[in-house]
Design a protein around this motif. Sequence first.
Motif, PDB file in Angstrom:
ATOM      1  N   GLY A 191     -32.339  75.800 -11.694  1.00  0.00           N
ATOM      2  CA  GLY A 191     -31.581  76.881 -12.308  1.00  0.00           C
ATOM      3  C   GLY A 191     -31.318  76.629 -13.779  1.00  0.00           C
ATOM      4  O   GLY A 191     -31.713  75.603 -14.351  1.00  0.00           O
ATOM      5  N   MET A 192     -30.617  77.581 -14.401  1.00  0.00           N
ATOM      6  CA  MET A 192     -30.391  77.528 -15.837  1.00  0.00           C
ATOM      7  C   MET A 192     -29.550  76.322 -16.249  1.00  0.00           C
ATOM      8  O   MET A 192     -29.826  75.694 -17.273  1.00  0.00           O
ATOM      9  CB  MET A 192     -29.712  78.823 -16.292  1.00  0.00           C
ATOM     10  CG  MET A 192     -29.722  79.018 -17.797  1.00  0.00           C
ATOM     11  SD  MET A 192     -31.417  79.262 -18.427  1.00  0.00           S
ATOM     12  CE  MET A 192     -31.081  79.583 -20.162  1.00  0.00           C
ATOM     13  N   ASP A 193     -28.554  75.966 -15.448  1.00  0.00           N
ATOM     14  CA  ASP A 193     -27.704  74.823 -15.810  1.00  0.00           C
ATOM     15  C   ASP A 193     -28.522  73.540 -15.877  1.00  0.00           C
ATOM     16  O   ASP A 193     -28.322  72.707 -16.774  1.00  0.00           O
ATOM     17  CB  ASP A 193     -26.560  74.672 -14.806  1.00  0.00           C
ATOM     18  CG  ASP A 193     -25.506  75.759 -14.931  1.00  0.00           C
ATOM     19  OD1 ASP A 193     -25.507  76.454 -15.977  1.00  0.00           O
ATOM     20  OD2 ASP A 193     -24.704  75.922 -13.992  1.00  0.00           O
ATOM     21  N   GLY A 194     -29.441  73.375 -14.940  1.00  0.00           N
ATOM     22  CA  GLY A 194     -30.290  72.185 -14.942  1.00  0.00           C
ATOM     23  C   GLY A 194     -31.212  72.146 -16.145  1.00  0.00           C
ATOM     24  O   GLY A 194     -31.433  71.082 -16.744  1.00  0.00           O
ATOM     25  N   LEU A 195     -31.759  73.308 -16.511  1.00  0.00           N
ATOM     26  CA  LEU A 195     -32.632  73.377 -17.683  1.00  0.00           C
ATOM     27  C   LEU A 195     -31.848  73.064 -18.957  1.00  0.00           C
ATOM     28  O   LEU A 195     -32.314  72.301 -19.812  1.00  0.00           O
ATOM     29  CB  LEU A 195     -33.276  74.757 -17.786  1.00  0.00           C
ATOM     30  CG  LEU A 195     -34.120  75.035 -19.046  1.00  0.00           C
ATOM     31  CD1 LEU A 195     -35.222  74.001 -19.202  1.00  0.00           C
ATOM     32  CD2 LEU A 195     -34.694  76.442 -19.005  1.00  0.00           C
ATOM     33  N   ILE A 196     -30.669  73.628 -19.080  1.00  0.00           N
ATOM     34  CA  ILE A 196     -29.849  73.378 -20.270  1.00  0.00           C
ATOM     35  C   ILE A 196     -29.514  71.893 -20.388  1.00  0.00           C
ATOM     36  O   ILE A 196     -29.605  71.304 -21.477  1.00  0.00           O
ATOM     37  CB  ILE A 196     -28.552  74.220 -20.223  1.00  0.00           C
ATOM     38  CG1 ILE A 196     -28.888  75.706 -20.368  1.00  0.00           C
ATOM     39  CG2 ILE A 196     -27.579  73.784 -21.324  1.00  0.00           C
ATOM     40  CD1 ILE A 196     -27.711  76.622 -20.145  1.00  0.00           C
ATOM     41  N   ALA A 197     -29.144  71.274 -19.274  1.00  0.00           N
ATOM     42  CA  ALA A 197     -28.808  69.850 -19.295  1.00  0.00           C
ATOM     43  C   ALA A 197     -30.004  68.997 -19.728  1.00  0.00           C
ATOM     44  O   ALA A 197     -29.872  68.076 -20.537  1.00  0.00           O
ATOM     45  CB  ALA A 197     -28.309  69.417 -17.918  1.00  0.00           C
ATOM     46  N   ALA A 198     -31.189  69.326 -19.199  1.00  0.00           N
ATOM     47  CA  ALA A 198     -32.395  68.571 -19.548  1.00  0.00           C
ATOM     48  C   ALA A 198     -32.753  68.766 -21.013  1.00  0.00           C
ATOM     49  O   ALA A 198     -33.155  67.805 -21.703  1.00  0.00           O
ATOM     50  CB  ALA A 198     -33.557  69.009 -18.657  1.00  0.00           C
ATOM     51  N   ALA A 199     -32.613  69.984 -21.505  1.00  0.00           N
ATOM     52  CA  ALA A 199     -32.938  70.271 -22.905  1.00  0.00           C
ATOM     53  C   ALA A 199     -31.948  69.582 -23.851  1.00  0.00           C
ATOM     54  O   ALA A 199     -32.336  69.041 -24.888  1.00  0.00           O
ATOM     55  CB  ALA A 199     -32.940  71.777 -23.139  1.00  0.00           C
ATOM     56  N   LYS A 200     -30.672  69.589 -23.492  1.00  0.00           N
ATOM     57  CA  LYS A 200     -29.669  68.932 -24.336  1.00  0.00           C
ATOM     58  C   LYS A 200     -29.908  67.419 -24.390  1.00  0.00           C
ATOM     59  O   LYS A 200     -29.667  66.778 -25.414  1.00  0.00           O
ATOM     60  CB  LYS A 200     -28.268  69.226 -23.809  1.00  0.00           C
ATOM     61  CG  LYS A 200     -27.761  70.612 -24.144  1.00  0.00           C
ATOM     62  CD  LYS A 200     -26.303  70.773 -23.752  1.00  0.00           C
ATOM     63  CE  LYS A 200     -25.733  72.083 -24.267  1.00  0.00           C
ATOM     64  NZ  LYS A 200     -24.296  72.234 -23.953  1.00  0.00           N
ATOM     65  N   LYS A 201     -30.393  66.864 -23.298  1.00  0.00           N
ATOM     66  CA  LYS A 201     -30.700  65.436 -23.277  1.00  0.00           C
ATOM     67  C   LYS A 201     -31.820  65.115 -24.265  1.00  0.00           C
ATOM     68  O   LYS A 201     -31.797  64.079 -24.928  1.00  0.00           O
ATOM     69  CB  LYS A 201     -31.084  65.014 -21.857  1.00  0.00           C
ATOM     70  CG  LYS A 201     -31.262  63.510 -21.708  1.00  0.00           C
ATOM     71  CD  LYS A 201     -31.494  63.137 -20.249  1.00  0.00           C
ATOM     72  CE  LYS A 201     -31.639  61.624 -20.090  1.00  0.00           C
ATOM     73  NZ  LYS A 201     -31.872  61.241 -18.662  1.00  0.00           N
ATOM     74  N   GLU A 202     -32.800  66.015 -24.353  1.00  0.00           N
ATOM     75  CA  GLU A 202     -33.871  65.823 -25.341  1.00  0.00           C
ATOM     76  C   GLU A 202     -33.329  66.012 -26.749  1.00  0.00           C
ATOM     77  O   GLU A 202     -33.707  65.282 -27.676  1.00  0.00           O
ATOM     78  CB  GLU A 202     -35.003  66.820 -25.080  1.00  0.00           C
ATOM     79  CG  GLU A 202     -35.757  66.564 -23.785  1.00  0.00           C
ATOM     80  CD  GLU A 202     -36.760  67.659 -23.458  1.00  0.00           C
ATOM     81  OE1 GLU A 202     -37.564  67.448 -22.524  1.00  0.00           O
ATOM     82  OE2 GLU A 202     -36.753  68.712 -24.130  1.00  0.00           O
ATOM     83  N   GLY A 203     -32.481  67.008 -26.934  1.00  0.00           N
ATOM     84  CA  GLY A 203     -31.742  67.176 -28.188  1.00  0.00           C
ATOM     85  C   GLY A 203     -32.467  67.810 -29.357  1.00  0.00           C
ATOM     86  O   GLY A 203     -31.841  68.098 -30.380  1.00  0.00           O
ATOM     87  N   GLN A 204     -33.769  68.048 -29.228  1.00  0.00           N
ATOM     88  CA  GLN A 204     -34.529  68.600 -30.341  1.00  0.00           C
ATOM     89  C   GLN A 204     -35.580  69.584 -29.841  1.00  0.00           C
ATOM     90  O   GLN A 204     -35.991  69.533 -28.675  1.00  0.00           O
ATOM     91  CB  GLN A 204     -35.223  67.486 -31.141  1.00  0.00           C
ATOM     92  CG  GLN A 204     -34.302  66.512 -31.811  1.00  0.00           C
ATOM     93  CD  GLN A 204     -35.053  65.562 -32.726  1.00  0.00           C
ATOM     94  OE1 GLN A 204     -35.657  65.978 -33.727  1.00  0.00           O
ATOM     95  NE2 GLN A 204     -35.027  64.285 -32.396  1.00  0.00           N
ATOM     96  N   LEU A 205     -36.013  70.440 -30.764  1.00  0.00           N
ATOM     97  CA  LEU A 205     -37.103  71.379 -30.497  1.00  0.00           C
ATOM     98  C   LEU A 205     -37.934  71.509 -31.761  1.00  0.00           C
ATOM     99  O   LEU A 205     -37.388  71.709 -32.853  1.00  0.00           O
ATOM    100  CB  LEU A 205     -36.549  72.753 -30.117  1.00  0.00           C
ATOM    101  CG  LEU A 205     -37.595  73.866 -29.931  1.00  0.00           C
ATOM    102  CD1 LEU A 205     -38.319  73.685 -28.598  1.00  0.00           C
ATOM    103  CD2 LEU A 205     -36.953  75.255 -29.997  1.00  0.00           C
ATOM    104  N   ASN A 206     -39.240  71.378 -31.634  1.00  0.00           N
ATOM    105  CA  ASN A 206     -40.141  71.524 -32.772  1.00  0.00           C
ATOM    106  C   ASN A 206     -40.801  72.908 -32.749  1.00  0.00           C
ATOM    107  O   ASN A 206     -41.520  73.228 -31.804  1.00  0.00           O
ATOM    108  CB  ASN A 206     -41.244  70.462 -32.743  1.00  0.00           C
ATOM    109  CG  ASN A 206     -40.704  69.052 -32.869  1.00  0.00           C
ATOM    110  OD1 ASN A 206     -39.571  68.843 -33.297  1.00  0.00           O
ATOM    111  ND2 ASN A 206     -41.508  68.068 -32.490  1.00  0.00           N
ATOM    112  N   VAL A 207     -40.541  73.712 -33.791  1.00  0.00           N
ATOM    113  CA  VAL A 207     -41.209  75.005 -33.933  1.00  0.00           C
ATOM    114  C   VAL A 207     -42.098  74.946 -35.158  1.00  0.00           C
ATOM    115  O   VAL A 207     -41.962  74.068 -36.017  1.00  0.00           O
ATOM    116  CB  VAL A 207     -40.189  76.159 -34.043  1.00  0.00           C
ATOM    117  CG1 VAL A 207     -39.281  76.191 -32.826  1.00  0.00           C
ATOM    118  CG2 VAL A 207     -39.363  76.060 -35.324  1.00  0.00           C
TER     119      VAL A 207
END
Length: 387
Positions: A55-71
Amino acid sequence: MHSVFSRRTGRVAAVLALSLTTALAAAACGAKEEAPTTPAGVAADKAVSLSDFGGMDGLIAAAKKEGQLNVITLPPDWANYGEIIDTFSKKYGIKVNSDNPDGSSSDEITAVKTLKGQDRAPDVLDLGVAFAISGAQEGLFAPYKVAAWDKIPASQKDAEGRWFNDYGGYVSIGCDAKRIAVCPQTFADLKKPEYKGKVALNGNPTKSGSAIAAVYAASLANGGSFDNIQPGIDFFAALHKSGNFIPVESTPATVEKGETPISLDWDYLNAGYAKQFAAKGLDWKVAIPADGKYANFYSQAINLDAPHPAAARLWEEFLYSAEGQNLWLKGFARPVLLPGMITDGSAQADLVAALPKVDGEPSFPTPAQNDKAKADLVANWAKALAG
C-alpha cells in the motif's frame, strides 16, 4: 497531446556535453546501492504495483528511507515542473536532484545507458513517445502500473507498464504582438511576406519533440497525414527558401530579445510564456492553427536500474494522483487523466477554463507512424533545408 522526440529544444551541444561530462564524473564517486526489500517481500526495483509495497504507506516509508530522487531534463518552466518538484520534495521529505534541465529525450536515454549502475543515474524519465517506445524495446525501463493505471486510456500506455503517457498539448503559434502588426493564425499565414525572418521552431525536429510536432502539424495543413510527414518537411523547406523560417531555436530569451517573434511550440508552453512575458511588457499571443491541429503526449518511464527505485515509484504515484495531475494542469498542460477528472469533479475548474480552446477531439499517430516520421525527418530534414 504530446511529443515524439525531446525536451524543449535540440539544445546547445556544448552545454549538453558539459552536463553529461559532469554527470559522468560525479557518477564515478558512487555505485547504486542494492534495492531494499518491501514489507511484502519484494525487492523495490522489482515492484510492479503499489500492492508490492503493501500500500501507499509502505511505498512512502521505503522512498523516505532512500531519501533522494534523480530526475532529468525537467525545466522548471516546462508544464509547471518547478512547482511539481518542490511539492513532491516537501510532501515526502525527499531530496530531488535535477540534472540537465535543458536536455532532450535522446540525452535521457544516453544517461540511462552511460550511468548504469551509478548513484547519479536518472530514476525517472519524461520522454517523447518515440523515445519511450524505443527505450522499452531496448529493455531500459522497469514495468510499473500506478494506482490510476486503469484510468489511463489503453492507447496511451504500454500494456506491460514500461511507459505511460502523462500530459500533452497542441502545436500552437506564439507571436509577439508588440513586434508583429497582425499575428499569424494558421500555417498558411506563415507564408506571408511580412513574416520574413520572423518564424522559428523550438528546436531541431530531428531531436526536439515540439519541433517534430510542428512539422507534423504543417504536414496535416498541407495534404499530409500521420503516415506522411514529408509535406511538412517541404513546407518548412519552402518557408526557409523564402526567408520566413529562420534556423534559430526559439527560447524565452530569444523571444524577449526580439530574435524569434513568431515561435511554433506546444500550446502549454506558449500559454505559460504569455503569462511570464506579460510581466516584462511583452504581449504574447497564442493561436492553435485550424489548418494543422496536431496533439500529442509525453511519457513517463522508470529506469530499470534506478538507484532509488522506491522513490521513483512514489514519484509516479504522485504524478498520477489528482494533486499531480492538477499541477500539470496549472502549467496549461492537459494531463492524461483530465477527461475523467472533469467528469468526477477532481479537476480544478479554473485551471480547465484557462486552457487554450480547441474545437473537436484530438487523434494521435500510432507507434509505427511515430517511428516512420522520426526516420523520415532524420533522412530528409537537413537536405531539404539545404536545397
